[in-house]
Design a protein around this motif. Structure first.
Motif, mmCIF file in Angstrom:
data_model
loop_
_atom_site.group_PDB
_atom_site.id
_atom_site.type_symbol
_atom_site.label_atom_id
_atom_site.label_comp_id
_atom_site.label_asym_id
_atom_site.label_seq_id
_atom_site.Cartn_x
_atom_site.Cartn_y
_atom_site.Cartn_z
ATOM 1 N N VAL A 205 0.694 -1.305 -0.036
ATOM 2 C CA VAL A 205 0.041 0.116 -0.085
ATOM 3 C C VAL A 205 0.942 1.394 -0.135
ATOM 4 C CG1 VAL A 205 -1.843 1.233 1.224
ATOM 5 C CG2 VAL A 205 -1.797 -1.162 1.268
ATOM 6 N N LYS A 206 2.036 1.171 0.787
ATOM 7 C CA LYS A 206 2.742 2.200 0.844
ATOM 8 C C LYS A 206 3.544 2.827 -0.479
ATOM 9 C CE LYS A 206 6.149 4.401 3.919
ATOM 10 N NZ LYS A 206 5.488 5.507 4.431
ATOM 11 N N ALA A 207 3.846 1.582 -1.166
ATOM 12 C CA ALA A 207 4.507 1.874 -2.429
ATOM 13 C C ALA A 207 3.548 2.110 -3.657
ATOM 14 C CB ALA A 207 5.246 0.412 -2.688
ATOM 15 N N ASN A 208 2.322 1.986 -3.378
ATOM 16 C CA ASN A 208 1.497 2.234 -4.650
ATOM 17 C C ASN A 208 0.324 3.003 -4.398
ATOM 18 O OD1 ASN A 208 2.028 -0.278 -6.914
ATOM 19 N ND2 ASN A 208 2.258 -1.034 -4.684
ATOM 20 N N THR A 209 0.316 3.904 -3.172
ATOM 21 C CA THR A 209 -0.691 4.951 -3.018
ATOM 22 C C THR A 209 0.273 6.042 -2.208
ATOM 23 O OG1 THR A 209 -1.260 4.259 -0.579
ATOM 24 C CG2 THR A 209 -2.379 3.239 -2.581
ATOM 25 N N ASP A 210 -0.412 7.245 -2.139
ATOM 26 C CA ASP A 210 -0.021 8.171 -1.273
ATOM 27 C C ASP A 210 -0.800 8.449 0.010
ATOM 28 O OD1 ASP A 210 1.621 9.175 -3.417
ATOM 29 O OD2 ASP A 210 -0.057 10.045 -4.430
ATOM 30 N N LEU A 211 -1.224 7.381 0.619
ATOM 31 C CA LEU A 211 -2.072 7.457 2.015
ATOM 32 C C LEU A 211 -0.973 7.890 2.878
ATOM 33 C CD1 LEU A 211 -4.325 4.214 1.499
ATOM 34 C CD2 LEU A 211 -5.045 6.671 1.123
ATOM 35 N N PRO A 212 -1.540 8.537 4.029
ATOM 36 C CA PRO A 212 -0.606 8.859 4.924
ATOM 37 C C PRO A 212 -0.555 7.554 5.834
ATOM 38 C CG PRO A 212 -3.032 9.774 5.232
ATOM 39 C CD PRO A 212 -2.852 9.370 3.947
ATOM 40 N N ASP A 213 0.501 7.437 6.831
ATOM 41 C CA ASP A 213 0.637 6.261 7.757
ATOM 42 C C ASP A 213 -0.203 6.096 8.461
ATOM 43 O OD1 ASP A 213 3.308 6.345 6.177
ATOM 44 O OD2 ASP A 213 4.376 7.199 8.096
ATOM 45 N N ASP A 214 -1.036 7.068 9.148
ATOM 46 C CA ASP A 214 -2.007 6.457 9.885
ATOM 47 C C ASP A 214 -3.481 5.783 9.243
ATOM 48 O OD1 ASP A 214 -0.983 7.620 11.987
ATOM 49 O OD2 ASP A 214 -2.073 9.445 12.012
ATOM 50 N N HIS A 219 -5.592 0.554 7.616
ATOM 51 C CA HIS A 219 -6.135 -0.546 6.475
ATOM 52 C C HIS A 219 -5.474 -2.005 6.803
ATOM 53 C CE1 HIS A 219 -8.514 1.659 3.558
ATOM 54 N NE2 HIS A 219 -7.318 2.728 3.470
ATOM 55 N N VAL A 220 -4.287 -1.857 7.294
ATOM 56 C CA VAL A 220 -3.780 -3.059 7.956
ATOM 57 C C VAL A 220 -4.442 -3.754 8.992
ATOM 58 C CG1 VAL A 220 -1.350 -3.849 8.875
ATOM 59 C CG2 VAL A 220 -1.271 -2.341 6.872
ATOM 60 N N ASN A 221 -4.897 -2.882 9.826
ATOM 61 C CA ASN A 221 -5.329 -3.400 11.130
ATOM 62 C C ASN A 221 -6.896 -4.169 10.632
ATOM 63 O OD1 ASN A 221 -3.355 -2.859 12.877
ATOM 64 N ND2 ASN A 221 -4.456 -0.996 13.325
ATOM 65 N N GLN A 222 -7.377 -3.694 9.715
ATOM 66 C CA GLN A 222 -8.724 -4.126 9.006
ATOM 67 C C GLN A 222 -8.584 -5.292 7.979
ATOM 68 O OE1 GLN A 222 -10.669 -0.890 7.530
ATOM 69 N NE2 GLN A 222 -11.364 0.043 9.587
ATOM 70 N N LEU A 223 -7.318 -5.815 7.974
ATOM 71 C CA LEU A 223 -6.811 -6.660 6.731
ATOM 72 C C LEU A 223 -7.446 -7.919 7.082
ATOM 73 C CD1 LEU A 223 -5.456 -7.620 4.064
ATOM 74 C CD2 LEU A 223 -3.750 -8.282 5.786
ATOM 75 N N ARG A 224 -8.274 -8.684 6.321
ATOM 76 C CA ARG A 224 -9.056 -9.829 6.389
ATOM 77 C C ARG A 224 -8.032 -10.935 5.696
ATOM 78 N NH1 ARG A 224 -14.267 -9.539 8.404
ATOM 79 N NH2 ARG A 224 -14.725 -11.443 7.427
ATOM 80 N N ASP A 225 -7.499 -11.613 6.449
ATOM 81 C CA ASP A 225 -6.188 -12.288 5.724
ATOM 82 C C ASP A 225 -6.575 -13.911 5.913
ATOM 83 O OD1 ASP A 225 -6.267 -12.924 8.484
ATOM 84 O OD2 ASP A 225 -4.237 -11.917 8.682
ATOM 85 N N ALA A 226 -7.876 -14.292 5.837
ATOM 86 C CA ALA A 226 -8.003 -15.696 6.051
ATOM 87 C C ALA A 226 -7.842 -16.436 4.868
ATOM 88 C CB ALA A 226 -9.155 -16.123 6.594
#
Length: 420
Positions: A205-214, A219-226
């Motif tokens: 996400v950091k490499a492909n967007t301009d989203l701020p770290d927060d 987004h990382v904390n909401q990742l549904r990774d099953a």
């Protein structure tokens, strides 16, 4: 709404009470691999490895946890389960870390009698698992003449491997020819995988967007990774197949026994030449890099190798092979002689130094002896550096931060192979 319906996500670790000593006792792994394959074909199973099982179950008791795991329990296995119950919309693998208050920890054992009457029909407790009554008649080893009282389950494991003609090299020609053997275990740590997936997603996400770290952190904390874990496990199974195929090409079928049947997560290799233990690691590293090139620095997959003569009791190896993964993905021990644990990149760096060609064993032993006498790494380094320019490869290794213990272990393991 359907997303509010409660479900259970269950992750299981399967163990066994046996202490396998003879080659045919390893039939326990053949049976385990069969059962896991059968369970893996069911709709309720998300993923499985040799000893790990993840299930997705309803909460209406139509399929109870014990019923779902009944094939394993009936075969004598023990299942440790973590059970998380939540609405479907909130149920993913990270619930085990995000909501530990919703997680139950359960250990399921096979059905056992409350007491075991010692009569002439059940004279004693099984000598292999120590939990069930033995058969009336002892099992006799034809070669040694040793008699053992075993329960029906443990005797069944031996009979299975014997009936299928398994492990004859391990319990026969390799013992007679006195080759050292390397027990090889590949394992996938799902706790570490969860952390790795989060980090890979964050970096993407950091490499492909301009989203701020927060925002990225949210987004990382909401990742549904099953689903990601299921896909990763599928690729892990591809790695296992590629690794086993490459070993057969490199060593030949006559030098390999696959312990877990169709799942090459556990096998044993006869080391008929010096240096072959590291050849196993080289093969793993090559196949790993082709499947998981972004996971080398922090690998959720580990390779463990335990080396001894063929007669050394397997259950002693299993303690090392089945230990929880630590920081380093490569773990090698030569029982009673050496131990080496490194990350994949550090192992590659050490291999690239060509230390096998450096006749520096006595110098490493002397430096290690200084540390043993003084308990001082400084004096150990002083002794090692004295005249080290005669050994340029060794000098390069110390410059890259490899310890005397690592280098000495490397030399010892590199020299293992051929008739003992």
């Amino acid at each position: 709404m359907e997303t509010e319906w409660p479900f259970r996500l269950v992750r299981c670790k399967v163990t066994f009470p046996q202490h396998p000593a003879r080659a045919h006792d390893l039939g326990v792994f053949l049976r385990l691999a069969e059962l896991m394959a059968d369970l893996g074909a069911q709709d309720t199973v998300l993923l499985h490895t040799l000893t790990t099982l993840w299930m997705f179950l309803p909460t209406d008791k139509v399929i109870g946890l014990r019923d779902a795991l009944k094939p394993l329990l009936d075969a004598g296995f023990i299942v440790g389960a973590e059970v998380a119950e939540a609405p479907l919309c909130d149920l993913s693998s990270n619930i085990f870390y995000r909501r530990p208050d919703l997680v139950q920890h359960i250990v399921l054992h096979p059905d056992m009698p409350e007491t075991i009457p010692l009569t002439h029909d059940t004279p004693r407790i099984c000598e292999l698992c120590h939990v069930r009554p033995s058969r009336p008649a002892p099992e006799r080893d034809e070669e040694s003449g040793v008699e053992e009282f075993l329960c029906a389950v443990c005797a069944g494991f031996r009979e299975k491997s014997s009936r299928e003609g398994r492990f004859n090299k391990l319990g026969g020609s390799w013992e007679k020819e006195n080759f050292p053997v390397a027990w090889v275990r590949i394992a996938l740590d799902y706790d570490r995988l969860w952390c790795v997936l989060k980090d890979l997603f964050r970096r993407y996400v950091k490499a492909n967007t301009d989203l701020p770290d927060d925002t990225i952190r949210e987004h990382v904390n909401q990742l549904r990774d099953a689903a990601l874990m299921v896909d990763f496990t599928r690729d892990y199974n591809d790695l296992l197949r590629h690794f086993a195929d490459a070993l057969r090409r490199d060593f030949g079928d006559a030098s390999i026994e696959e312990i877990a049947g169709e799942r090459p997560e556990l096998l044993v290799v006869a080391l008929k030449e010096a240096g072959q233990a590291f050849k196993i690691v080289d093969t793993f590293e090559t196949e790993f890099r082709s499947v998981f090139p972004l996971c080398e620095d922090d690998s959720p997959i580990s390779l463990s190798i335990s080396i001894s003569n063929a007669k050394y009791p397997f259950f002693e190896h299993w303690r090392f092979l089945d230990a929880p993964q630590q920081a380093n993905a490569i773990r090698i021990q030569a029982v009673g002689r050496a131990r080496l644990e490194l990350s994949i990149p550090r192992f590659r760096a050490l291999r690239n130094l060509g230390l096998e060609e450096t006749k520096a064993s006595s110098k490493l032993h002397n430096a290690a002896a200084v540390f043993a006498r003084t308990d001082s790494h400084l004096l150990e380094q002083v002794d090692l550096l004295d005249g080290i320019k005669k050994f340029p490869n060794l000098f390069a290794a110390t410059s890259q931060g490899f310890s005397v213990a690592d280098l000495l272990a490397y030399h010892k393991i590199a020299g293992i192979g051929g008739v003992l």
